[in-house]
Design a protein around this motif. Structure first.
Motif, PDB file in Angstrom:
ATOM      1  N   ALA A 105       0.743  -1.000   0.170  1.00  0.00           N
ATOM      2  CA  ALA A 105       0.259  -0.143  -0.014  1.00  0.00           C
ATOM      3  C   ALA A 105       0.904   1.197  -0.143  1.00  0.00           C
ATOM      4  N   ASP A 106       1.980   1.285   0.615  1.00  0.00           N
ATOM      5  CA  ASP A 106       2.947   2.411   0.675  1.00  0.00           C
ATOM      6  C   ASP A 106       3.760   2.559  -0.521  1.00  0.00           C
ATOM      7  N   GLY A 107       3.638   1.736  -1.621  1.00  0.00           N
ATOM      8  CA  GLY A 107       4.304   1.645  -2.749  1.00  0.00           C
ATOM      9  C   GLY A 107       5.760   1.159  -2.598  1.00  0.00           C
ATOM     10  N   GLN A 108       6.003   0.559  -1.560  1.00  0.00           N
ATOM     11  CA  GLN A 108       7.299  -0.154  -1.347  1.00  0.00           C
ATOM     12  C   GLN A 108       7.371  -1.861  -1.851  1.00  0.00           C
ATOM     13  N   VAL A 109       8.353  -2.069  -2.668  1.00  0.00           N
ATOM     14  CA  VAL A 109       8.335  -3.364  -3.219  1.00  0.00           C
ATOM     15  C   VAL A 109       8.988  -4.445  -2.281  1.00  0.00           C
ATOM     16  N   SER A 110       8.291  -5.664  -2.112  1.00  0.00           N
ATOM     17  CA  SER A 110       8.880  -6.540  -1.233  1.00  0.00           C
ATOM     18  C   SER A 110       8.681  -8.004  -1.693  1.00  0.00           C
ATOM     19  N   VAL A 111       9.694  -8.938  -1.534  1.00  0.00           N
ATOM     20  CA  VAL A 111       9.599 -10.237  -2.158  1.00  0.00           C
ATOM     21  C   VAL A 111       9.910 -11.183  -0.923  1.00  0.00           C
ATOM     22  N   LYS A 112       9.258 -12.281  -1.080  1.00  0.00           N
ATOM     23  CA  LYS A 112       9.619 -13.253  -0.170  1.00  0.00           C
ATOM     24  C   LYS A 112      10.881 -14.065  -0.388  1.00  0.00           C
ATOM     25  N   PHE A 113      11.723 -14.438   0.619  1.00  0.00           N
ATOM     26  CA  PHE A 113      13.112 -14.926   0.418  1.00  0.00           C
ATOM     27  C   PHE A 113      13.002 -16.169  -0.490  1.00  0.00           C
ATOM     28  N   GLY A 114      12.022 -17.077  -0.085  1.00  0.00           N
ATOM     29  CA  GLY A 114      11.803 -18.160  -0.859  1.00  0.00           C
ATOM     30  C   GLY A 114      11.879 -18.118  -2.377  1.00  0.00           C
ATOM     31  N   VAL A 115      10.787 -16.875  -2.680  1.00  0.00           N
ATOM     32  CA  VAL A 115      10.700 -16.710  -4.163  1.00  0.00           C
ATOM     33  C   VAL A 115      12.098 -16.390  -4.764  1.00  0.00           C
ATOM     34  N   LEU A 116      12.686 -15.498  -4.060  1.00  0.00           N
ATOM     35  CA  LEU A 116      14.055 -15.155  -4.666  1.00  0.00           C
ATOM     36  C   LEU A 116      14.916 -16.139  -4.716  1.00  0.00           C
ATOM     37  N   PHE A 117      15.040 -17.037  -3.776  1.00  0.00           N
ATOM     38  CA  PHE A 117      15.988 -18.325  -3.639  1.00  0.00           C
ATOM     39  C   PHE A 117      15.760 -19.157  -4.858  1.00  0.00           C
ATOM     40  N   ALA A 118      14.387 -19.597  -5.002  1.00  0.00           N
ATOM     41  CA  ALA A 118      13.891 -20.354  -5.995  1.00  0.00           C
ATOM     42  C   ALA A 118      14.029 -20.176  -7.374  1.00  0.00           C
ATOM     43  N   ASP A 119      14.093 -18.710  -7.773  1.00  0.00           N
ATOM     44  CA  ASP A 119      14.069 -18.251  -8.982  1.00  0.00           C
ATOM     45  C   ASP A 119      15.162 -18.605  -9.616  1.00  0.00           C
ATOM     46  N   GLU A 120      15.149 -19.283 -10.993  1.00  0.00           N
ATOM     47  CA  GLU A 120      16.221 -19.732 -11.693  1.00  0.00           C
ATOM     48  C   GLU A 120      17.069 -18.686 -12.174  1.00  0.00           C
TER      49      GLU A 120
END
Length: 82
Positions: free
Chosen positions: A23-38
């Motif tokens: 809602a504040d316009g800040q971008v976030s990502v889960k560590f697992g998503v980042l880690f699992a991304d090829e």
């Protein structure tokens, strides 16, 4: 030697690509998503190290000191600067 500034800029790009805005316009990502991304797996030799360096420079923030795959998959990594 790896270029830390370059690694961090790549990390910021990947967080933007994989993350979602709150809602504040800040971008976030889960560590697992980042880690699992090829693409991330191929880009970063030491993702956790790059995250720690980015955190020290106040570019990202997350809870905890060391992130471990599996254990910390649901930890949000928040982008502090654009």
């Amino acid at each position: 030697t790896m270029n830390v500034e370059h690694e961090i800029s790549l990390l910021v790009e990947e967080i933007r690509r994989l993350g979602t805005k709150n809602a504040d316009g800040q971008v976030s990502v889960k560590f697992g998503v980042l880690f699992a991304d090829e693409k991330c797996a191929n880009l970063f030799e030491a993702l956790v190290g790059t995250l720690k360096a980015a955190k020290r420079r106040k570019i990202v923030t997350y809870n905890g000191e060391l992130l471990l795959q599996g254990v910390h998959d649901n930890v949000d990594i928040m982008l502090l600067q654009d």
